[in-house]
Structures are given as C-alpha cells and as structure tokens.
Design an enzyme around this catalytic site. Structure first.
Site, mmCIF file in Angstrom:
data_model
loop_
_atom_site.group_PDB
_atom_site.id
_atom_site.type_symbol
_atom_site.label_atom_id
_atom_site.label_comp_id
_atom_site.label_asym_id
_atom_site.label_seq_id
_atom_site.Cartn_x
_atom_site.Cartn_y
_atom_site.Cartn_z
ATOM 1 N N ASP A 171 0.840 -1.194 0.000
ATOM 2 C CA ASP A 171 0.000 0.000 0.000
ATOM 3 C C ASP A 171 0.883 1.255 0.000
ATOM 4 O O ASP A 171 1.860 1.336 0.753
ATOM 5 C CB ASP A 171 -0.889 -0.018 1.252
ATOM 6 C CG ASP A 171 -1.892 1.101 1.276
ATOM 7 O OD1 ASP A 171 -2.742 1.160 0.373
ATOM 8 O OD2 ASP A 171 -1.831 1.939 2.217
ATOM 9 N N GLU A 224 1.650 -0.687 -5.153
ATOM 10 C CA GLU A 224 0.679 0.351 -5.492
ATOM 11 C C GLU A 224 1.478 1.652 -5.495
ATOM 12 O O GLU A 224 1.688 2.271 -4.459
ATOM 13 C CB GLU A 224 -0.454 0.443 -4.456
ATOM 14 C CG GLU A 224 -1.485 1.493 -4.829
ATOM 15 C CD GLU A 224 -2.146 2.173 -3.631
ATOM 16 O OE1 GLU A 224 -3.240 2.734 -3.806
ATOM 17 O OE2 GLU A 224 -1.577 2.175 -2.516
#
Length: 358
Positions: free
Chosen positions: A212, A277
């Site tokens: 993330d 990401e």
C-alpha cells in the site's frame, strides 16, 4: 517460529507473471458466523468457488487488528487478525486449504503509516518531544510565533492539512486520516520492524504482498513546502499524483527499502512476490520499482480511466506494454479495486455494464 507451510500448487517461481488475481475485500466478501461482517472463515468456505472461477490467487485487503477508521488500512497490530475477522488460527486454516486447492494468497501490507491506536504511537504521545518513541514517526515543530501553524503546506490525500497538533505543541504528519500517523522510514527501528513483519507472514505461507502507498514511505529531507495548496490556489496537491513530483511521494531513497526486502522474499521457496501500489510522474520512474533487486510488479491503473472504445483500450494497452518493456516485467492490469468503481458500474451498469465487463 511457526513451521512454513508447503509451497502451493507448483514450485513455479514466476507464477505471478500470468496469474489472475481476485481482490477479496474481507469485510464484505462472505460472513461465516452470521454477525453481518465478512470473515476469514467465510473466505475459506468459498475457496472452491473462487478456484472454479479460474482465479489463481487472492489478494486480501487488511485483516489485521484495527479500529477500522479507514477500512483496516489503519493497522494497530501487524501480526494478528482483527477479532471481527477471526483468529490467526483461522488465517492458517484458510491459507492451508487455499494451497491445497491450488490457490495462492497475497496479503495487503500497509507500511507508510500505522493506526493512532498502534502501541508505538500511543507510546510516542506519552513519551514527548525528542524521545526515541517519537522518532519512529514524523513529528515536527510548528510555524508561527507560538508554533500554531503546521510545519509546512502538505495536504492530506483525504483533504485538509496533513498535520495534526498534539497537546505538547508538536505536530505529527498523516498523509491520510489523522488516525493514520506516518512512520519515519529513515529510522532503522522502523525498517527492522517491517522486515520482521514480512518474515512473520511468509513463515505462515503467504505467497506475496500488495504494498500500500509503495511510493510514500520516504519524505524529502527538510520537509519542504509543495508551494501551493487548496487554500491558496484552489488546486489540490493530490492532482499531481502520477503527473508531477511531490516532496512526500516517489523519493529516490524509497528504493533502498525494497532492495532490502527482495532478499527476504527470495529466501523463501515457491516464488514469493510483491506488487507496488505506486504512482510516479513518468513511466521510467515507475519502472524503477520493478526489477530483480526490488519488487516484482507495479499496478497499471490506466484501464480505470479508459472509456468504452477500441481506441481508448488500444492506447492503454500499447502504452502499458511499452512501460513494462522498460524492465522486462509483465503488465499488471487493474480492472477495479477497493478505491475505484467496479468495472460493471463503470461500463454502464445493469445488463449492459455486466456484458461489457465480461
């Protein structure tokens, strides 16, 4: 140390190059105990169904202990399962059954920030300015005569200032919600902690990690201003994401972290992998996250902005393949995720949207 689970279906270390990955938002996917909240036991019950869909791997959104201010992306304990989702034993049973069915499991890792309920942040607030506990996060003195103004002009991705003041007068950085304080990744203790977290889940058979905010862990030295803000210009800083450089995203030093993680992943059998990401201002900068000494993949988000036309899809595909060719990596196509509309809705909703999505 927990015994390592057997490597799933095959020993193919490159399985991720062609795998179909299905995102499971744990909270809403399947509820096994009837309390209205999805759980790990519910996922386990549906593993045969997912296998029959032709899925090769599942990406699970965060299931760790959390106050759930941001859907579990505010982690209070990275080594345990939130009671609303089950137990660590439930996780181990689920991953064992997934492997027996030929499915692999990718878990979400949230390294940019913790929950404000994390023991480290609770200790940081109690310890005060200048303490080792505070040094794990990004605390700073404010501007203004009495430190009443934030340390710089940085904005939260969620809107408003990226700084919150605490009772003793210092400010802490949170690029997302105030309940998600950013860690200081220049602190060796932070780096060592997450290397241990990686091993904790790899020891339990996890096949990969979705990182993330993979572009966000390092902030520019000196915490310089961006130079504009919503209040001064009406333009949100987040508009530069993927288009320009921000002092809190895509700093060169972030690659040191992934160069330290890759040998850990490679030390486990069966092709353990990590996907970023990440947002960067050019394809060349995005490509830097991928390679034999860093991460295996980075998401390609261009399909999320494509219109329903052959011309639009052709442009996305040609561009993405050219970007991937820079580092010889496969393109990781993203059709939808928890931050975006599902493609059925995006392509017109109803029968038309379903037909187009299929």
């Amino acid at each position: 140390m927990t015994a390592r689970h057997p490597t799933p279906p095959t020993a193919d270390a490159d399985w991720w190059r062609s795998a179909v990955v299905y995102q499971v938002y744990v909270r809403s996917f399947a509820d096994a105990n009837g309390d209205g909240i999805g759980d790990l036991a519910g996922i386990r019950q549906h593993l045969p169904y997912l296998r029959d869909l032709g899925v090769d791997a599942l990406w699970l959104t965060p299931f760790y202990t959390s106050p759930m201010i941001d859907g579990g992306y505010d982690v209070a304990d990275y080594r345990d399962v939130d009671p609303s989702f089950g137990t660590l034993t439930d996780f181990e049973a689920m991953i064992s059954e997934a492997h027996a069915l030929g499915l692999r499991i990718i878990v979400d890792l949230v390294p940019n920030h913790t929950s404000s309920a994390h023991p480290w942040f609770v200790a940081a607030l109690a310890a005060g300015p200048g303490s080792p506990e505070r040094a794990r996060y990004l605390f700073a003195e404010g501007r203004g005569e009495h430190g009443e103004l934030p340390p710089n002009d940085w904005e939260s991705i969620f809107g408003g200032p990226a700084w919150t003041r605490v009772e003793d007068g210092q400010w802490y950085l949170h690029l997302f919600d105030p309940a998600q304080p950013d860690l200081d990744w220049r602190n060796p203790e932070v780096r060592a902690e997450f290397e241990d977290i990686l091993r904790f889940w790899l020891d339990r058979g996890v096949d990969g990690f979705r990182i993330d905010v993979a572009h966000g862990m390092i902030k520019a030295e000196g915490l310089p201003d961006v130079g504009f803000s919503t209040m001064t210009t009406g333009r949100r800083q987040v508009e530069l994401l993927g288009k320009g450089r921000l002092p809190y995203f895509d700093q060169d030093e972030v690659h040191e972290i992934y160069r330290a993680w890759r040998p850990i992943l490679d030390s486990y059998p069966g092709g353990r992998m990590a996907v970023a990401e990440a947002w960067a201002e050019t394809p060349q900068r995005l490509a830097r996250y991928i390679g034999p000494d860093e991460l295996h993949q980075a998401f390609n988000f261009d399909f999320l902005d494509a219109t329903w036309s052959a011309e639009s899809f052709r442009k996305v595909i040609d561009t993405a393949l050219a970007e991937a060719a820079i580092v010889g990596a496969p393109t990781t196509w993203v059709l939808s995720n928890h931050d975006e509309q599902r493609h059925v809705t995006r392509y017109g909703d109803g029968p038309e949207g379903l037909r187009r999505a299929r």
